[in-house]
Scaffold this motif. Sequence first.
Motif, short mmCIF file in Angstrom:
data_model
loop_
_atom_site.label_atom_id
_atom_site.label_comp_id
_atom_site.label_asym_id
_atom_site.label_seq_id
_atom_site.Cartn_x
_atom_site.Cartn_y
_atom_site.Cartn_z
N UNK A 74 -71.39 -23.29 -26.04
CA UNK A 74 -69.95 -23.19 -26.23
C UNK A 74 -69.24 -24.50 -25.90
N UNK A 75 -69.97 -25.60 -25.99
CA UNK A 75 -69.39 -26.90 -25.65
C UNK A 75 -68.38 -27.32 -26.71
N UNK A 76 -67.13 -27.39 -26.33
CA UNK A 76 -66.10 -27.83 -27.27
C UNK A 76 -66.30 -29.30 -27.65
N UNK A 77 -66.73 -30.11 -26.70
CA UNK A 77 -66.98 -31.51 -26.99
C UNK A 77 -68.03 -31.67 -28.08
N UNK A 78 -69.15 -30.95 -27.96
CA UNK A 78 -70.21 -31.05 -28.96
C UNK A 78 -69.72 -30.56 -30.32
N UNK A 79 -68.99 -29.45 -30.34
CA UNK A 79 -68.49 -28.93 -31.61
C UNK A 79 -67.50 -29.90 -32.25
N UNK A 80 -66.63 -30.48 -31.44
CA UNK A 80 -65.68 -31.46 -31.97
C UNK A 80 -66.42 -32.68 -32.53
N UNK A 81 -67.49 -33.09 -31.85
CA UNK A 81 -68.25 -34.24 -32.32
C UNK A 81 -68.94 -33.94 -33.66
#
Length: 254
Positions: A74-81
């Motif tokens: 659920x990492x928002x940083x990874x999804x945004x990347x």
Amino acid sequence: MLASVFEGGGSDGPGRSRFYGRYLLGPAWTIDMLDLAVGSHAFLSSDYRQGADLNPEQGGALRSYFHLPRSLWNSRLLKELILFDLSFVPLAELWPNARRNPLVVGVHLIRMHAAPGRPALPTPSVPHQDGEPFTCIHLIARHGAQGGVSQVFRNTPVDNVSQRGPLLAELTLRDMFDTMVVWDKEVFHHVTALEAGPEQEQAVRDVLIIDFSPLEECRFNARGQIGIAEGSFRAGLRAAPQQSEEARGASIAA
């Protein structure tokens, strides 16, 4: 957060470990729709295969890796990347259906770890192509290291078969989120062995790799052969010619 998740990956060769996951990504999905959990509607597999013509060292074998760590699901940083990388690469120029069809995203967490007299070796050991059209390589951490130099070579096909050509670029990713983006059809890429630096007990290089592959409808023909509709890809797409320093300066000034 990303810097803390590379521990405990599955073995990927001498001095290398890897986590990996393949996911479905719809053409209009938002961050909240991209679910990186194992067993989610987006999760496809943690298996990876390259053709033997692209990676003869593996001989086309299916490689099964540890899935992405739970802390990243659920990492928002990874999804945004992932979505940022997708917006950056010119996928629609290769694939006319890019804004209509889903695609496959591959996410790799690769650690190279070396000690004095025990270098970390790349896999494969020679410049190569991966097979995914676009690959984004992000450095997450590097310390105590020498070597681990990224290299890019021109693809100069012979009789329509890809062959490594002249060296185009050589750079060392040193700082977090230093990034290299590869258009696989046009180039070969490689990273040199990683070694522990002088008076260093260990060396580490962590990279996050995100790649994109189109999903396209296929059908049988009258001979029972499976094919993709003509026009699904612009196979003749070429990389833009390199600008001279004068032209590049002029375009920046404009």
